[in-house]
Design a protein around this motif. Structure first.
Motif, PDB file in Angstrom:
ATOM      1  N   SER A   1      -6.077   3.446   7.923  1.00 41.54           N
ATOM      2  CA  SER A   1      -5.230   3.766   6.779  1.00 41.54           C
ATOM      3  C   SER A   1      -5.392   5.223   6.358  1.00 41.54           C
ATOM      4  CB  SER A   1      -5.581   2.855   5.599  1.00 41.54           C
ATOM      5  OG  SER A   1      -6.894   3.135   5.116  1.00 41.54           O
ATOM      6  N   TRP A   2      -4.443   5.685   5.571  1.00 38.68           N
ATOM      7  CA  TRP A   2      -4.469   7.046   5.016  1.00 38.68           C
ATOM      8  C   TRP A   2      -5.819   7.334   4.377  1.00 38.68           C
ATOM      9  CZ3 TRP A   2      -0.597  10.970   4.180  1.00 38.68           C
ATOM     10  CH2 TRP A   2      -0.913  11.922   3.212  1.00 38.68           C
TER      11      TRP A   2
ATOM     12  N   THR B   1       2.079  -5.021   5.611  1.00 36.28           N
ATOM     13  CA  THR B   1       1.002  -5.033   6.595  1.00 36.28           C
ATOM     14  C   THR B   1       0.791  -6.487   7.021  1.00 36.28           C
ATOM     15  OG1 THR B   1      -0.553  -5.057   4.726  1.00 36.28           O
ATOM     16  CG2 THR B   1      -0.163  -2.937   5.809  1.00 36.28           C
TER      17      THR B   1
ATOM     18  N   ASP C   1      -2.216   5.159   9.656  1.00 31.18           N
ATOM     19  CA  ASP C   1      -1.292   4.047   9.449  1.00 31.18           C
ATOM     20  C   ASP C   1      -0.955   3.975   7.964  1.00 31.18           C
ATOM     21  OD1 ASP C   1       0.202   1.705   9.748  1.00 31.18           O
ATOM     22  OD2 ASP C   1      -1.550   0.427   9.464  1.00 31.18           O
ATOM     23  N   CYS C   2       0.335   4.080   7.650  1.00 32.70           N
ATOM     24  CA  CYS C   2       0.775   4.022   6.255  1.00 32.70           C
ATOM     25  C   CYS C   2       1.667   2.816   5.980  1.00 32.70           C
ATOM     26  CB  CYS C   2       1.527   5.290   5.871  1.00 32.70           C
ATOM     27  SG  CYS C   2       0.482   6.707   5.513  1.00 32.70           S
ATOM     28  N   ASP C   3       1.634   1.802   6.829  1.00 31.13           N
ATOM     29  CA  ASP C   3       2.420   0.612   6.528  1.00 31.13           C
ATOM     30  C   ASP C   3       1.978   0.030   5.188  1.00 31.13           C
ATOM     31  OD1 ASP C   3       3.774   0.911   8.876  1.00 31.13           O
ATOM     32  OD2 ASP C   3       2.728  -0.685   9.947  1.00 31.13           O
TER      33      ASP C   3
ATOM     34  N   ALA D   1      -2.004   2.070   1.506  1.00 31.54           N
ATOM     35  CA  ALA D   1      -2.758   2.925   2.429  1.00 31.54           C
ATOM     36  C   ALA D   1      -3.563   3.990   1.701  1.00 31.54           C
ATOM     37  CB  ALA D   1      -1.801   3.593   3.417  1.00 31.54           C
ATOM     38  N   TYR D   2      -3.156   4.348   0.483  1.00 31.40           N
ATOM     39  CA  TYR D   2      -3.888   5.347  -0.296  1.00 31.40           C
ATOM     40  C   TYR D   2      -5.131   4.763  -0.965  1.00 31.40           C
ATOM     41  CZ  TYR D   2       0.609   7.920  -0.143  1.00 31.40           C
ATOM     42  OH  TYR D   2       1.768   8.552   0.243  1.00 31.40           O
TER      43      TYR D   2
ATOM     44  N   TYR E   1       4.388   3.210   2.606  1.00 31.66           N
ATOM     45  CA  TYR E   1       4.957   3.498   3.925  1.00 31.66           C
ATOM     46  C   TYR E   1       5.747   4.805   3.967  1.00 31.66           C
ATOM     47  CZ  TYR E   1       9.582   1.866   2.335  1.00 31.66           C
ATOM     48  OH  TYR E   1      10.777   1.717   1.674  1.00 31.66           O
TER      49      TYR E   1
ATOM     50  N   TRP F   1      -8.660   0.642   5.669  1.00 32.94           N
ATOM     51  CA  TRP F   1      -8.495  -0.406   6.674  1.00 32.94           C
ATOM     52  C   TRP F   1      -8.430   0.191   8.065  1.00 32.94           C
ATOM     53  CZ3 TRP F   1      -3.439  -0.117   3.974  1.00 32.94           C
ATOM     54  CH2 TRP F   1      -2.370   0.277   4.787  1.00 32.94           C
TER      55      TRP F   1
ATOM     56  N   ASP G   1      -4.228  -4.415   9.430  1.00 29.93           N
ATOM     57  CA  ASP G   1      -2.918  -4.295  10.059  1.00 29.93           C
ATOM     58  C   ASP G   1      -3.090  -4.279  11.572  1.00 29.93           C
ATOM     59  OD1 ASP G   1      -0.167  -4.150   9.993  1.00 29.93           O
ATOM     60  OD2 ASP G   1      -0.062  -2.002   9.589  1.00 29.93           O
TER      61      ASP G   1
END
Length: 299
Positions: free
Chosen positions: A181-182, A120, A102-104, A127-128, A108, A132, A168
């Motif tokens: 997350s990433w 999110t 997920d990269c929201d 995300a980096y 994104y 999460w 998220d």
């Protein structure tokens, strides 16, 4: 004598490594240079293998709890379990799923992300930089009284445990489960080049999400974009996970046995708790083994 101050600072950093875990999140907001895994890894005293084994035996479905792992027809379905949700301390939901990326949020536009959103659920996380996990939107709405957002959670992947937050939700049609997350995904599986269009497809990742206001990472440790104090995340994670392990009758580190008697000869994912090991309850037995007449046995 001006050299004394830097020497003192260096000495304190060696004595208390968490000093370095209060961070400027923007400096870690990179697809290849996020926070090191040690910043959000569980302590070695946490019985990771035992918790994974106990999670696999959870059987009480929560309300609005079953979702596919992707939106393709015939996808495997996963159920979120509430067996651990009534404890006074360390209460949690648990499920086992795959792990998509997920990269929201502010990242994104990450590699492979075709439908990212700039926000999110509780901000616009990076995300980096932020580890999460994602839950289906309907489940989050059903349990919003105990999942207000930014709750501390954990994943067990490839034999390791990492802490993160509920950052998220997934609102696709159909809503899916098994996302992180990433940073979390690529920490779990660093050699697989996971990205917005390439996830970990095996349903072998354990997700544990703590409930209640006491499990929410405080605003002093994060802002709308970044986690700013990883030492708080780790200390809360270890405390909550320790309470959960105690409630389940588990103790010690990931290699510590909670049973007595000779170790079995059969191998399994939790050394000392395989076929033939002494046990008091099913939580004392690894994998799918059950406790029968004081011994771990095949179901």
């Amino acid at each position: 004598m001006t050299f004394l101050l830097p020497v003192l600072v260096a000495s304190l950093a060696l004595v208390n490594p968490t000093v370095a875990q209060s961070v400027d999140g923007s400096k870690y907001n990179s697809p290849t240079a996020g926070p090191p895994s040690s910043y959000f890894a569980a302590a070695t005293s946490i019985p990771v293998a035992a918790l994974k084994s106990a999670a696999a035996k959870a059987s009480t479905a929560a309300k609005d709890a079953t979702y596919p792992i992707n939106n393709s027809g015939g996808a495997a379905k996963v159920t979120i379990h509430s067996d651990w949700s009534k404890f006074s301390e360390g209460a949690a939901f648990v499920w086992v799923a795959d792990m998509d990326v997920d990269c929201d949020g502010i990242d994104y536009k990450c590699k492979g992300n075709q439908d990212g959103q700039s926000e999110t659920n509780f901000g616009a996380l990076a995300a980096y930089e932020v580890p999460w996990i994602v839950i289906p939107d309907k489940f989050g709405t059903t349990y919003q009284s105990v999942l207000p957002g930014n709750n501390v959670g954990a994943v067990i992947c490839d034999g390791k445990m990492f802490y993160g937050i509920y950052g998220d939700s997934d609102g696709d049609d159909p809503e899916v489960i098994g996302e992180a997350s990433w940073l979390m995904a690529r920490t779990c599986f660093p050699n697989d080049d996971l990205n917005g269009n390439a996830g970990h497809g095996s349903v072998d990742v354990t997700y544990i999400l703590f409930t209640g206001k006491d499990s929410v990472l405080p605003s002093s440790a994060l802002n709308k974009n970044y986690i700013t104090d990883f030492s708080t995340l780790r200390s809360m994670g270890d405390s909550l996970m320790g309470s959960l392990a105690k409630n389940l009758g588990l103790s010690g580190g990931s290699e510590t046995s909670t049973t007595t008697g000779s170790a079995p000869t059969t191998t399994c994912s939790w050394s000392g708790h395989c076929l033939g090991a002494s046990c008091s309850t099913e939580n004392d037995c690894s994998d799918d083994f059950v406790c029968t007449s004081g011994k771990c046995a095949n179901p």
